[in-house]
Design a protein around this motif. Structure first.
Motif, PDB file in Angstrom:
ATOM      1  N   MET A  28       2.021   1.725  -3.492  1.00 33.78           N
ATOM      2  CA  MET A  28       0.904   2.238  -4.301  1.00 33.78           C
ATOM      3  C   MET A  28       0.710   3.734  -4.071  1.00 33.78           C
ATOM      4  O   MET A  28       0.535   4.501  -5.031  1.00 33.78           O
ATOM      5  CB  MET A  28      -0.379   1.479  -3.936  1.00 33.78           C
TER       6      MET A  28
ATOM      7  N   THR B  80     -10.279  -4.889  -6.249  1.00 38.13           N
ATOM      8  CA  THR B  80     -11.041  -4.752  -7.484  1.00 38.13           C
ATOM      9  C   THR B  80     -11.187  -6.092  -8.208  1.00 38.13           C
ATOM     10  O   THR B  80     -12.253  -6.403  -8.747  1.00 38.13           O
ATOM     11  CB  THR B  80     -10.383  -3.731  -8.418  1.00 38.13           C
ATOM     12  N   PHE B  81     -10.109  -6.884  -8.234  1.00 32.32           N
ATOM     13  CA  PHE B  81     -10.151  -8.172  -8.926  1.00 32.32           C
ATOM     14  C   PHE B  81     -11.209  -9.084  -8.303  1.00 32.32           C
ATOM     15  O   PHE B  81     -11.990  -9.736  -9.009  1.00 32.32           O
ATOM     16  CB  PHE B  81      -8.772  -8.834  -8.863  1.00 32.32           C
TER      17      PHE B  81
ATOM     18  N   SER C 111      -1.990  -5.539  -4.644  1.00 29.73           N
ATOM     19  CA  SER C 111      -2.439  -4.202  -5.030  1.00 29.73           C
ATOM     20  C   SER C 111      -3.820  -4.218  -5.671  1.00 29.73           C
ATOM     21  O   SER C 111      -4.597  -3.280  -5.497  1.00 29.73           O
ATOM     22  CB  SER C 111      -1.427  -3.568  -5.985  1.00 29.73           C
ATOM     23  N   ASN C 112      -4.153  -5.275  -6.420  1.00 30.59           N
ATOM     24  CA  ASN C 112      -5.418  -5.319  -7.154  1.00 30.59           C
ATOM     25  C   ASN C 112      -6.419  -6.311  -6.590  1.00 30.59           C
ATOM     26  O   ASN C 112      -7.407  -6.632  -7.239  1.00 30.59           O
ATOM     27  CB  ASN C 112      -5.152  -5.644  -8.634  1.00 30.59           C
ATOM     28  N   ARG C 113      -6.153  -6.780  -5.386  1.00 29.58           N
ATOM     29  CA  ARG C 113      -7.052  -7.786  -4.809  1.00 29.58           C
ATOM     30  C   ARG C 113      -8.489  -7.277  -4.679  1.00 29.58           C
ATOM     31  O   ARG C 113      -9.434  -7.992  -5.020  1.00 29.58           O
ATOM     32  CB  ARG C 113      -6.536  -8.237  -3.443  1.00 29.58           C
TER      33      ARG C 113
ATOM     34  N   ARG D  63       0.835  -1.210   0.000  1.00 31.52           N
ATOM     35  CA  ARG D  63       0.000   0.000   0.000  1.00 31.52           C
ATOM     36  C   ARG D  63       0.867   1.257   0.000  1.00 31.52           C
ATOM     37  O   ARG D  63       0.534   2.253  -0.662  1.00 31.52           O
ATOM     38  CB  ARG D  63      -0.948  -0.014   1.195  1.00 31.52           C
TER      39      ARG D  63
ATOM     40  N   PHE E  59       0.831  -7.448  -7.923  1.00 31.82           N
ATOM     41  CA  PHE E  59      -0.561  -7.435  -8.387  1.00 31.82           C
ATOM     42  C   PHE E  59      -1.460  -8.218  -7.442  1.00 31.82           C
ATOM     43  O   PHE E  59      -2.610  -7.845  -7.216  1.00 31.82           O
ATOM     44  CB  PHE E  59      -0.637  -8.024  -9.803  1.00 31.82           C
ATOM     45  N   ASN E  60      -0.947  -9.289  -6.886  1.00 27.41           N
ATOM     46  CA  ASN E  60      -1.741 -10.135  -5.996  1.00 27.41           C
ATOM     47  C   ASN E  60      -2.286  -9.360  -4.804  1.00 27.41           C
ATOM     48  O   ASN E  60      -3.374  -9.677  -4.302  1.00 27.41           O
ATOM     49  CB  ASN E  60      -0.887 -11.308  -5.502  1.00 27.41           C
TER      50      ASN E  60
END
Length: 221
Positions: free
Chosen positions: A123, A189-190, A185-187, A120, A182-183
């Motif tokens: 990010m 939204t994914f 940072s985008n958890r 975070r 990505f695992n």
């Protein structure tokens, strides 16, 4: 002993601890500040809130770090230092180069998953355009250790004929970091779009294994 005297002695206790163990106080400030900055970002964080969660005062935070941005910069630098220390602690020299590379990729996946506040922070700093990152000269010692580790693994793989030529440690570091970042940072939204299956334990175990396999397929001769 009256209440005023008792209260005064209690107030003096933290001050004595500041003088007796400044490293501990500084480490405590960094730990708490890391949590608050990761949760609220730079602009949303108040130094008063950090002070309230620590065993020190706002005045002492300014004494150690200058201002809020100075504290934020040091939190970033310390977060990278902690990540590099964890990588340096891996005992990979005795492993075959392919197994060492797989182990490093899987370790990075697990580390990022455990250290979500680190992701975070990264990010948030990308939103700020990286302008609060420590100078490259200050960061080189911490971050070059990750590159040196990959250089050593890759060189051994080339020498043994396991790895193909034409790659660099920096490129390998980019691929591993991108997959593992990505695992986390985008958890949110994914999982909103596709569900939470991949973020449950069986899904995470599979992703960890696949990341190791993908990196190996990139380098194997």
């Amino acid at each position: 002993m009256d209440k005023a005297e008792t209260s005064g002695k209690a107030a003096d206790q933290p001050r004595r601890s500041w003088k007796q163990d400044p490293d501990r106080v500084r480490a405590n400030i960094l730990l708490v500040a890391r949590q608050v900055f990761a949760d609220k970002g730079l602009s949303g964080t108040r130094v008063e809130e950090i002070a309230a969660r620590t065993s020190t005062s706002k005045r002492m935070i300014y004494y150690y770090f200058g201002d809020k941005e100075g504290l934020y910069r040091e939190v970033l630098a310390d977060a990278y230092r902690q990540t590099r220390k964890a990588e340096d602690a891996l005992a990979l020299g005795g492993l075959a180069p392919d197994e060492a590379l797989r182990r490093l990729a899987e370790f990075t996946f697990d580390h990022h998953r455990r250290s979500q506040d680190f992701i975070r922070l990264v990010m948030i700093e990308n939103v700020h355009g990286g302008r609060h990152m420590p100078d490259s000269a200050d960061m080189a010692g911490e971050n070059s250790s990750a590159i040196r580790l990959l250089e050593e693994i890759y060189a051994r793989g080339l020498a043994s004929g396991l790895f193909r030529p034409g790659l660099s440690a920096l490129e390998l570091h980019w691929h591993i970091s991108a997959l593992c970042y990505f695992n986390v940072s985008n958890r949110a939204t994914f999982s909103r779009i596709f569900g939470n299956e991949l973020f449950e334990e069986p899904g995470q175990d599979a992703l960890r294994r696949h990341i190791g396999e993908m990196v190996l397929k990139l380098v194997l001769a």
